[in-house]
Write a protein that holds these residues in place. Structure first.
Motif, mmCIF file in Angstrom:
data_model
loop_
_atom_site.group_PDB
_atom_site.id
_atom_site.type_symbol
_atom_site.label_atom_id
_atom_site.label_comp_id
_atom_site.label_asym_id
_atom_site.label_seq_id
_atom_site.Cartn_x
_atom_site.Cartn_y
_atom_site.Cartn_z
ATOM 1 N N HIS A 278 0.834 -1.201 0.000
ATOM 2 C CA HIS A 278 0.000 0.000 0.000
ATOM 3 C C HIS A 278 0.871 1.254 0.000
ATOM 4 O O HIS A 278 0.841 2.038 0.943
ATOM 5 C CB HIS A 278 -0.939 0.000 1.206
ATOM 6 C CG HIS A 278 -1.728 -1.265 1.334
ATOM 7 N ND1 HIS A 278 -1.258 -2.365 1.983
ATOM 8 C CD2 HIS A 278 -2.950 -1.598 0.871
ATOM 9 C CE1 HIS A 278 -2.165 -3.334 1.918
ATOM 10 N NE2 HIS A 278 -3.196 -2.902 1.251
ATOM 11 N N ASP B 155 -3.575 0.834 -3.518
ATOM 12 C CA ASP B 155 -3.777 -0.584 -3.319
ATOM 13 C C ASP B 155 -4.115 -1.257 -4.644
ATOM 14 O O ASP B 155 -5.090 -0.898 -5.288
ATOM 15 C CB ASP B 155 -4.940 -0.780 -2.329
ATOM 16 C CG ASP B 155 -4.951 -2.161 -1.734
ATOM 17 O OD1 ASP B 155 -4.265 -3.049 -2.272
ATOM 18 O OD2 ASP B 155 -5.651 -2.352 -0.724
ATOM 19 N N HIS C 209 -11.856 -5.124 0.774
ATOM 20 C CA HIS C 209 -11.225 -5.783 1.912
ATOM 21 C C HIS C 209 -10.897 -4.746 2.977
ATOM 22 O O HIS C 209 -10.860 -3.558 2.710
ATOM 23 C CB HIS C 209 -9.977 -6.562 1.495
ATOM 24 C CG HIS C 209 -8.889 -5.726 0.891
ATOM 25 N ND1 HIS C 209 -8.946 -5.250 -0.392
ATOM 26 C CD2 HIS C 209 -7.708 -5.294 1.398
ATOM 27 C CE1 HIS C 209 -7.855 -4.560 -0.648
ATOM 28 N NE2 HIS C 209 -7.085 -4.550 0.413
ATOM 29 N N HIS D 292 -8.427 -3.250 6.251
ATOM 30 C CA HIS D 292 -6.999 -3.004 6.467
ATOM 31 C C HIS D 292 -6.679 -2.880 7.942
ATOM 32 O O HIS D 292 -7.530 -2.503 8.734
ATOM 33 C CB HIS D 292 -6.569 -1.729 5.728
ATOM 34 C CG HIS D 292 -6.553 -1.898 4.252
ATOM 35 N ND1 HIS D 292 -7.565 -1.454 3.453
ATOM 36 C CD2 HIS D 292 -5.653 -2.499 3.443
ATOM 37 C CE1 HIS D 292 -7.295 -1.774 2.197
ATOM 38 N NE2 HIS D 292 -6.151 -2.403 2.158
ATOM 39 N N ASP E 117 -3.461 -6.282 4.649
ATOM 40 C CA ASP E 117 -4.785 -6.623 4.140
ATOM 41 C C ASP E 117 -5.459 -7.567 5.125
ATOM 42 O O ASP E 117 -4.835 -8.510 5.599
ATOM 43 C CB ASP E 117 -4.664 -7.354 2.790
ATOM 44 C CG ASP E 117 -4.473 -6.388 1.643
ATOM 45 O OD1 ASP E 117 -4.720 -5.185 1.829
ATOM 46 O OD2 ASP E 117 -4.073 -6.841 0.565
HETATM 47 ZN ZN LIG Z 1 -5.251 -3.636 0.746
#
Ligand SMILES: [Zn+2]
Ligand SMILES: [Zn+2]
Length: 139
Positions: free
Chosen positions: A36, A84, A90, A92, A103
């Motif tokens: 990220h 990302d 999803h 974090h 993740d």
């Molecule tokens: Zn991510």
């Protein structure tokens, strides 16, 4: 994780993006680093290969990637934008000690239903903050 230039080119073309060398190199970084990254992190790495590249070029490429759905912009630290390559919804986890972003693959029951309190959901951004397992281990 894709690092083959031909495959990277296909990813860009499938998204309707002209595959310039700069864009290919930036996408390669995103594919190879699931960290990220910030713009600066990407720039600092890519500039080793392309000394003439400017931060504006990196910024513009990332904006285009976001617009075409190749990357998700992520605001988690509150002070900087992260990018990302994993574009499926999803969660974090941000470590307050080392700053790493993990993740977290958990299923959100509301996102699955598509509605929350009568509102229709189109995006999901959830995050946790705390001390990551690596930092807990090295205490
Ligand atoms: Zn991510
Ligand atoms: Zn940590």
């Amino acid at each position: 994780m894709v690092s083959n230039m031909k495959k990277l080119k296909e990813i860009l073309e499938a998204a309707g993006i002209k595959p310039t060398y700069e864009r290919l190199r930036i996408l390669k970084y995103l594919e190879e680093n699931n960290n990220h990254p910030t713009i600066n992190m990407i720039y600092n790495e890519v500039v080793n290969d392309i000394p003439t590249i400017s931060k504006t070029t990196v910024y513009n490429a990332l904006n285009l990637f976001v617009e075409k759905g190749l990357v998700l912009p992520l605001i988690i630290t509150g002070t900087e934008l992260r990018y990302d390559r994993n574009t499926k919804p999803h969660h974090h986890f941000l470590c307050e000690k080392c700053g790493k972003i993990y993740d977290i693959d958990i299923e959100c029951p509301y996102f699955k239903k598509g509605y929350v309190d009568g509102h229709k959901i189109t995006e999901l951004h959830g995050y946790f903050k705390g001390i990551c397992k690596e930092c807990l281990k090295s205490k």
